[in-house]
Design a protein around this motif. Sequence first.
Motif, PDB file in Angstrom:
ATOM      1  N   ALA A  67      30.423   3.982 -24.331  1.00 48.97           N
ATOM      2  CA  ALA A  67      30.307   3.290 -22.828  1.00 48.97           C
ATOM      3  C   ALA A  67      30.580   3.874 -22.052  1.00 48.97           C
ATOM      4  O   ALA A  67      31.689   4.142 -21.674  1.00 48.97           O
ATOM      5  N   GLY A  68      30.124   4.209 -20.798  1.00 50.25           N
ATOM      6  CA  GLY A  68      30.232   4.917 -19.208  1.00 50.25           C
ATOM      7  C   GLY A  68      30.781   5.938 -19.394  1.00 50.25           C
ATOM      8  O   GLY A  68      30.846   7.134 -18.892  1.00 50.25           O
ATOM      9  N   ARG A  69      29.468   6.496 -20.490  1.00 50.29           N
ATOM     10  CA  ARG A  69      30.006   8.367 -20.663  1.00 50.29           C
ATOM     11  C   ARG A  69      28.796   8.904 -20.094  1.00 50.29           C
ATOM     12  O   ARG A  69      28.650   9.739 -21.003  1.00 50.29           O
ATOM     13  N   LYS A  70      27.558   8.291 -19.485  1.00 48.03           N
ATOM     14  CA  LYS A  70      26.121   9.032 -19.468  1.00 48.03           C
ATOM     15  C   LYS A  70      26.291  10.073 -19.458  1.00 48.03           C
ATOM     16  O   LYS A  70      25.187  10.762 -19.964  1.00 48.03           O
ATOM     17  N   LYS A  71      27.518  10.358 -18.124  1.00 48.43           N
ATOM     18  CA  LYS A  71      27.173  11.709 -17.370  1.00 48.43           C
ATOM     19  C   LYS A  71      27.586  13.127 -18.688  1.00 48.43           C
ATOM     20  O   LYS A  71      26.020  14.116 -19.003  1.00 48.43           O
ATOM     21  N   SER A  72      28.455  12.728 -19.238  1.00 52.42           N
ATOM     22  CA  SER A  72      28.642  13.688 -20.430  1.00 52.42           C
ATOM     23  C   SER A  72      27.392  13.423 -21.400  1.00 52.42           C
ATOM     24  O   SER A  72      27.820  14.834 -22.142  1.00 52.42           O
ATOM     25  N   LEU A  73      26.897  12.573 -21.747  1.00 54.16           N
ATOM     26  CA  LEU A  73      26.282  12.942 -23.028  1.00 54.16           C
ATOM     27  C   LEU A  73      25.330  13.722 -22.351  1.00 54.16           C
ATOM     28  O   LEU A  73      24.287  14.306 -23.840  1.00 54.16           O
ATOM     29  N   GLU A  74      25.055  13.501 -21.308  1.00 58.26           N
ATOM     30  CA  GLU A  74      23.872  14.791 -21.419  1.00 58.26           C
ATOM     31  C   GLU A  74      24.438  16.780 -21.703  1.00 58.26           C
ATOM     32  O   GLU A  74      23.095  17.944 -21.601  1.00 58.26           O
ATOM     33  N   LEU A  75      25.083  17.490 -21.791  1.00 57.41           N
ATOM     34  CA  LEU A  75      25.308  18.042 -22.128  1.00 57.41           C
ATOM     35  C   LEU A  75      25.472  18.806 -23.229  1.00 57.41           C
ATOM     36  O   LEU A  75      24.937  17.796 -23.562  1.00 57.41           O
ATOM     37  N   VAL A  76      25.582  20.348 -23.432  1.00 55.06           N
ATOM     38  CA  VAL A  76      25.119  20.756 -24.511  1.00 55.06           C
ATOM     39  C   VAL A  76      25.858  21.850 -24.582  1.00 55.06           C
ATOM     40  O   VAL A  76      25.962  23.054 -23.881  1.00 55.06           O
ATOM     41  N   CYS A  77      26.364  22.140 -26.263  1.00 51.85           N
ATOM     42  CA  CYS A  77      27.129  23.377 -26.229  1.00 51.85           C
ATOM     43  C   CYS A  77      26.609  24.935 -26.018  1.00 51.85           C
ATOM     44  O   CYS A  77      25.097  25.187 -26.640  1.00 51.85           O
ATOM     45  N   GLY A  78      27.263  25.222 -25.124  1.00 50.01           N
ATOM     46  CA  GLY A  78      26.490  27.423 -24.741  1.00 50.01           C
ATOM     47  C   GLY A  78      26.887  27.631 -26.795  1.00 50.01           C
ATOM     48  O   GLY A  78      25.843  28.502 -27.113  1.00 50.01           O
ATOM     49  N   GLY A  79      27.660  27.112 -27.210  1.00 56.44           N
ATOM     50  CA  GLY A  79      27.433  28.693 -28.792  1.00 56.44           C
ATOM     51  C   GLY A  79      26.325  28.213 -29.212  1.00 56.44           C
ATOM     52  O   GLY A  79      25.607  28.552 -30.348  1.00 56.44           O
ATOM     53  N   CYS A  80      26.398  26.510 -30.024  1.00 60.19           N
ATOM     54  CA  CYS A  80      25.122  26.404 -31.029  1.00 60.19           C
ATOM     55  C   CYS A  80      23.467  24.904 -30.726  1.00 60.19           C
ATOM     56  O   CYS A  80      23.442  24.304 -31.310  1.00 60.19           O
ATOM     57  N   SER A  81      23.318  24.950 -29.203  1.00 61.94           N
ATOM     58  CA  SER A  81      23.111  24.397 -28.914  1.00 61.94           C
ATOM     59  C   SER A  81      23.008  22.286 -28.936  1.00 61.94           C
ATOM     60  O   SER A  81      22.603  21.379 -29.208  1.00 61.94           O
ATOM     61  N   MET A  82      24.296  22.963 -29.516  1.00 65.46           N
ATOM     62  CA  MET A  82      24.731  20.190 -30.235  1.00 65.46           C
ATOM     63  C   MET A  82      24.561  19.800 -28.636  1.00 65.46           C
ATOM     64  O   MET A  82      25.120  20.041 -28.087  1.00 65.46           O
ATOM     65  N   PRO A  83      23.266  18.336 -28.348  1.00 65.99           N
ATOM     66  CA  PRO A  83      24.337  17.596 -27.622  1.00 65.99           C
ATOM     67  C   PRO A  83      25.406  17.405 -27.632  1.00 65.99           C
ATOM     68  O   PRO A  83      25.274  17.075 -28.807  1.00 65.99           O
ATOM     69  N   PHE A  84      25.981  17.013 -26.609  1.00 63.82           N
ATOM     70  CA  PHE A  84      27.156  15.723 -27.014  1.00 63.82           C
ATOM     71  C   PHE A  84      26.947  14.475 -27.683  1.00 63.82           C
ATOM     72  O   PHE A  84      27.875  13.866 -27.784  1.00 63.82           O
ATOM     73  N   ASP A  85      25.683  13.948 -27.042  1.00 58.87           N
ATOM     74  CA  ASP A  85      25.737  13.357 -27.643  1.00 58.87           C
ATOM     75  C   ASP A  85      25.595  12.403 -28.833  1.00 58.87           C
ATOM     76  O   ASP A  85      25.890  11.339 -29.017  1.00 58.87           O
ATOM     77  N   ARG A  86      25.395  13.733 -29.883  1.00 54.06           N
ATOM     78  CA  ARG A  86      25.212  13.832 -31.340  1.00 54.06           C
ATOM     79  C   ARG A  86      26.853  13.842 -31.983  1.00 54.06           C
ATOM     80  O   ARG A  86      26.709  13.107 -32.458  1.00 54.06           O
ATOM     81  N   PHE A  87      27.852  14.122 -31.122  1.00 58.47           N
ATOM     82  CA  PHE A  87      29.062  13.996 -31.440  1.00 58.47           C
ATOM     83  C   PHE A  87      29.113  12.451 -31.509  1.00 58.47           C
ATOM     84  O   PHE A  87      30.416  11.975 -32.055  1.00 58.47           O
ATOM     85  N   PHE A  88      29.260  11.510 -30.944  1.00 56.60           N
ATOM     86  CA  PHE A  88      28.940  10.580 -30.820  1.00 56.60           C
ATOM     87  C   PHE A  88      28.541   8.836 -31.662  1.00 56.60           C
ATOM     88  O   PHE A  88      28.564   8.151 -32.237  1.00 56.60           O
ATOM     89  N   GLU A  89      27.450  10.158 -32.568  1.00 58.69           N
ATOM     90  CA  GLU A  89      26.657   9.756 -33.275  1.00 58.69           C
ATOM     91  C   GLU A  89      27.448  10.176 -34.748  1.00 58.69           C
ATOM     92  O   GLU A  89      27.820   9.211 -35.627  1.00 58.69           O
ATOM     93  N   THR A  90      27.443  11.157 -35.178  1.00 57.67           N
ATOM     94  CA  THR A  90      28.483  11.606 -35.777  1.00 57.67           C
ATOM     95  C   THR A  90      29.818  11.772 -36.716  1.00 57.67           C
ATOM     96  O   THR A  90      30.654  11.596 -36.949  1.00 57.67           O
ATOM     97  N   GLY A  91      30.714  11.783 -35.454  1.00 59.92           N
ATOM     98  CA  GLY A  91      31.793  12.031 -35.022  1.00 59.92           C
ATOM     99  C   GLY A  91      32.100  13.431 -35.067  1.00 59.92           C
ATOM    100  O   GLY A  91      33.649  13.779 -35.489  1.00 59.92           O
ATOM    101  N   LEU A  92      30.944  14.111 -35.285  1.00 64.66           N
ATOM    102  CA  LEU A  92      31.005  15.515 -35.943  1.00 64.66           C
ATOM    103  C   LEU A  92      30.856  17.033 -34.975  1.00 64.66           C
ATOM    104  O   LEU A  92      30.044  16.547 -34.210  1.00 64.66           O
ATOM    105  N   LEU A  93      31.559  18.338 -34.554  1.00 63.40           N
ATOM    106  CA  LEU A  93      30.653  19.245 -33.563  1.00 63.40           C
ATOM    107  C   LEU A  93      30.356  20.078 -34.140  1.00 63.40           C
ATOM    108  O   LEU A  93      30.359  19.645 -35.002  1.00 63.40           O
TER     109      LEU A  93
END
Lengths: 170, 349
Positions: A67-93
């Motif tokens: 909650a309250g982290r909407k902005k950072s959820l739009e981030l995407v990793c430059g190395g593997c293009s994983m969206p940061f949003d996914r991290f909150f679902e899986t707990g994995l990078l």
Amino acid sequence: MVYNIMICENCKIRQVSVHITQIGQGYKKEINLCLFCLNEKGLNSSFVYLSDMLGNVIKEFITMDKAGRKKSLELVCGGCSMPFDRFFETGLLGCPECYDSFEFELKKILHRFHGSTKHITDSSIRMSKPQLSEITDVKKLQTDLQSAVKEENFEKAAELRDRLKLLLNM
Amino acid sequence: MFADKIPKWLESEAKNADIIISTRIRLARNFDSIPFPNWAPHKSLRKVIRLALKARSDSTMLKEFDYFNINSISNINRKILVERHLVSPAFLNLDHGRGVFIEKNEESSVMLNEEDHLRIQTICGGLALTTALIRIRKLEEEFNSIIRFSYSKKYGYLTSCPTNVGTGMRISLFCHLPALTLTERLGGLFNDMLPAGMAVRGFFGEGSDLSGTIFQISNQITLGFTENEILDRLRFIARKVVYREKQAREQLFKNQRILIEDKIFRALGIIQGARHLPMFEFYSLLSALKLGKAVGLIQKISTPMLNKLIVTCQPMHIQRLHSKKMSRQDIDIYRARLVRKELNLKRIN
């Protein structure tokens, strides 16, 4: 006489037979199950499956913060293009570079979980002390050398120069 | 596969092996510049396996390890690997390319493409933190000499889950604490004794029940402490646990000797008479026998004999032993027979 009967968390029908408790610094989590669900969940081997449950606790720990982290959820990793949003679902990078891409957010999580954001090795502890004394040595030698030159004590200056050279080349 | 052999760590007769059953260390490592397994394309996962197999062929130490492709072994054998603590249960739920290296004596194993590229683990019987650390460092070196691990100066070994980053090391001690459980002082005890970043998990049985006497103590924090610091902290806790458990046993025997003897010999009686032995009841009886053995009330049964049953009485092992698929009830029936046989006990008619 009134009995306080606990009902299984999983089936919500049968009476609780087992209380599983996890205790860590700052949290305590209880799971109450009947014997049937315990078997069903494959929890009948206390050895193996508890490590799995720990994993879940960690995930809860991370996802709590969504909650309250909407902005950072739009981030995407430059190395593997994983969206940061996914991290909150899986707990994995997604890849080692995620640590740089999401550093700002990850630092907070690392600090909260580990109480630290810096890796320390046994060798870095061993190294740090001599390194410190080396630095003071170099400074001291440099001032000694300067004053030796001023005093025209060239024998001493040469010796100091050689020691300095040795230290700096180390 | 495996079912008739006994892992070496269960045969330990180390001092206090009745209290600290085993020491396990696990390292999480990833190869440089390959995405983590949960996000990697299949091509990268195959590359991880290829690199690991190359490391094995170049190393004399790793030649003692067998390689298994998880997708090509039977379902029952996969579950046997879990029951023997060689792979994690989560490992079986993944559907991508996975493999595992298993040492012939089953002391060490390496999961490929679990949560991280490599999950290296080693188990020693009893309390053996230094032995385990030396062994796992050697094993790590065998891979590191061929493949560079993903490492940053700031965060140490980079892992898929940030909760493992840093040392990537998790140490777990499996403890058998019947007297502390019976005196019902466990919750408070652990709360007092645990330094930050340590956790205890286990079954807390109800009241005078002995079913929940096995606990796992492990470090949760992997960042900001060196490997040796983590090791020292666990050694400190282990000593305290052993001391308190012994103290609790002494007290129990001083104040409630008859009740404890009753528990131990009743357990022996039930095992001799049982025709049907569910897993959970079996753990409770086993715990009572282990206590009986530790305090010298039971002579003819050895601690390794009892520890061995922890593994061999699990459902998949029993089915495997009789090479057939069984209902839960059948498994419980066979378990009752197996326990008697392994402990050389006569059945009561």
